[in-house]
Design a protein around this motif. Structure first.
Motif, short mmCIF file in Angstrom:
data_model
loop_
_atom_site.label_atom_id
_atom_site.label_comp_id
_atom_site.label_asym_id
_atom_site.label_seq_id
_atom_site.Cartn_x
_atom_site.Cartn_y
_atom_site.Cartn_z
N CYS A 52 0.86 -1.18 -0.02
CA CYS A 52 -0.06 0.13 0.02
C CYS A 52 1.05 1.12 0.10
O CYS A 52 1.72 1.62 1.02
CB CYS A 52 -1.03 0.02 1.16
SG CYS A 52 -2.05 1.49 1.33
N ASP B 110 -5.57 -1.31 -1.36
CA ASP B 110 -5.99 -0.05 -0.98
C ASP B 110 -6.66 -0.30 0.29
O ASP B 110 -7.59 -0.54 0.65
CB ASP B 110 -7.06 0.75 -1.93
CG ASP B 110 -7.35 1.96 -1.65
OD1 ASP B 110 -7.35 2.50 -0.54
OD2 ASP B 110 -7.50 2.62 -2.72
N GLY C 235 -7.63 2.12 2.36
CA GLY C 235 -8.54 3.27 2.38
C GLY C 235 -9.86 2.85 2.12
O GLY C 235 -10.83 3.18 2.84
N LYS C 236 -9.72 2.04 1.10
CA LYS C 236 -11.19 1.41 0.53
C LYS C 236 -11.41 -0.01 1.47
O LYS C 236 -12.40 -0.70 1.15
CB LYS C 236 -10.87 1.02 -0.86
CG LYS C 236 -10.94 2.31 -1.59
CD LYS C 236 -10.89 2.12 -2.89
CE LYS C 236 -10.86 3.50 -3.90
NZ LYS C 236 -11.00 3.27 -5.21
N GLY C 237 -10.40 -0.31 2.07
CA GLY C 237 -10.76 -1.53 3.11
C GLY C 237 -10.40 -3.08 2.18
O GLY C 237 -11.21 -4.10 2.40
N GLU C 238 -9.67 -2.67 1.01
CA GLU C 238 -9.34 -4.02 0.27
C GLU C 238 -8.70 -5.02 1.03
O GLU C 238 -8.86 -6.29 0.76
CB GLU C 238 -8.45 -3.71 -0.90
CG GLU C 238 -9.31 -2.67 -1.74
CD GLU C 238 -8.25 -2.52 -3.00
OE1 GLU C 238 -9.00 -1.76 -3.97
OE2 GLU C 238 -7.50 -2.70 -3.18
N SER D 181 -10.87 -7.88 2.30
CA SER D 181 -11.79 -8.62 1.24
C SER D 181 -11.50 -10.11 1.28
O SER D 181 -10.51 -10.29 2.00
CB SER D 181 -11.19 -8.09 -0.06
OG SER D 181 -9.97 -8.35 -0.27
N ARG E 247 -10.95 9.06 11.65
CA ARG E 247 -11.22 8.10 10.43
C ARG E 247 -10.92 6.82 10.99
O ARG E 247 -11.28 5.72 10.19
CB ARG E 247 -10.07 8.34 9.54
CG ARG E 247 -10.46 9.74 8.74
CD ARG E 247 -9.27 10.22 7.93
NE ARG E 247 -9.50 8.96 6.91
CZ ARG E 247 -8.56 9.02 5.52
NH1 ARG E 247 -7.57 9.77 5.74
NH2 ARG E 247 -8.55 8.02 4.72
#
Length: 211
Positions: free
Chosen positions: A8, A34, A36-39, A42, A120
């Protein structure tokens, strides 16, 4: 099959591995995750690293290394030169000592401050697959620990070019990333900490620091 590095670009932990691999001259295929997108949470990434963290290095034989310690050990064995874990028994001990000290006193203090103080990071006080509530008092403690860390690192660097031994080591890499990461919580070296500032400027000028 190539060596694959799960990265990242904005995160401090994979930056440690990027700098080390660059210093070793080890080429890898990079896959960005990513955060920030929580990948990292997944199902596809959990199949690679159930701890849901980066960096991750997947070797040609399928071996998965999901910690900086593991990646550094592999890299040192795979490409011994330049040695970043020390050469002699004494050097190896000093590098391990200072790397652990920087991790505990510095890197963990930044993470403690950020994860417990940033809106955040709500319910993400610790990395990984589980959610943990923030503890504001830990953010305050982390900031105090960082102030002490900067002073201690400055004292260690007095009259020295590198943190642990007389050449670059993983302790320097961890310390560089920690000092830069501390900017995220608005903690920077004091102007009076001349040795720390000198060392940081020299480290930041190395090509690997841009990796």
């Amino acid at each position: 099959m190539t060596v694959t590095f799960y990265d990242c670009a904005t995160a401090p932990s994979p930056r440690r591995a990027r700098i080390l691999l660059a210093e070793k001259g080890i080429e890898v295929e990079t896959v960005q995750v990513d955060l920030g997108k929580g990948e990292q949470l997944s199902d596809s990434f959990k199949a690679i690293n159930p701890d849901c963290t980066v960096p991750v290095l997947k070797l040609k034989d399928g071996t998965v290394l999901s910690s900086n310690a593991g990646i550094a050990a592999w890299a040192e064995a795979y490409r011994p030169e330049p040695p970043l874990l020390g050469g002699t028994p004494a050097e190896k001990g000093l590098v391990a000592h200072w790397n652990a000290k920087v991790e505990f006193d510095g890197l963990m203090a930044v993470a403690e401050t950020l994860r417990n103080g940033s809106p955040r990071m709500k319910d993400r006080a610790l990395p990984g697959p589980e959610n943990y509530a923030q503890i504001p008092e830990l953010a305050e403690r982390g900031r105090a620990r960082l102030t002490r860390f900067m002073a201690d690192l400055d004292a260690q660097l007095k009259g020295r070019e590198f943190v642990a031994i007389d050449q670059l080591s993983v302790a320097d890499i961890t310390a560089l990333v920690t000092v830069d990461f501390a900017k995220w919580v608005k903690v920077v070296p004091d102007e009076s900490q001349a040795d720390l500032l000198r060392w940081h400027a020299a480290m930041s000028a190395r090509p690997s620091a841009k990796a």
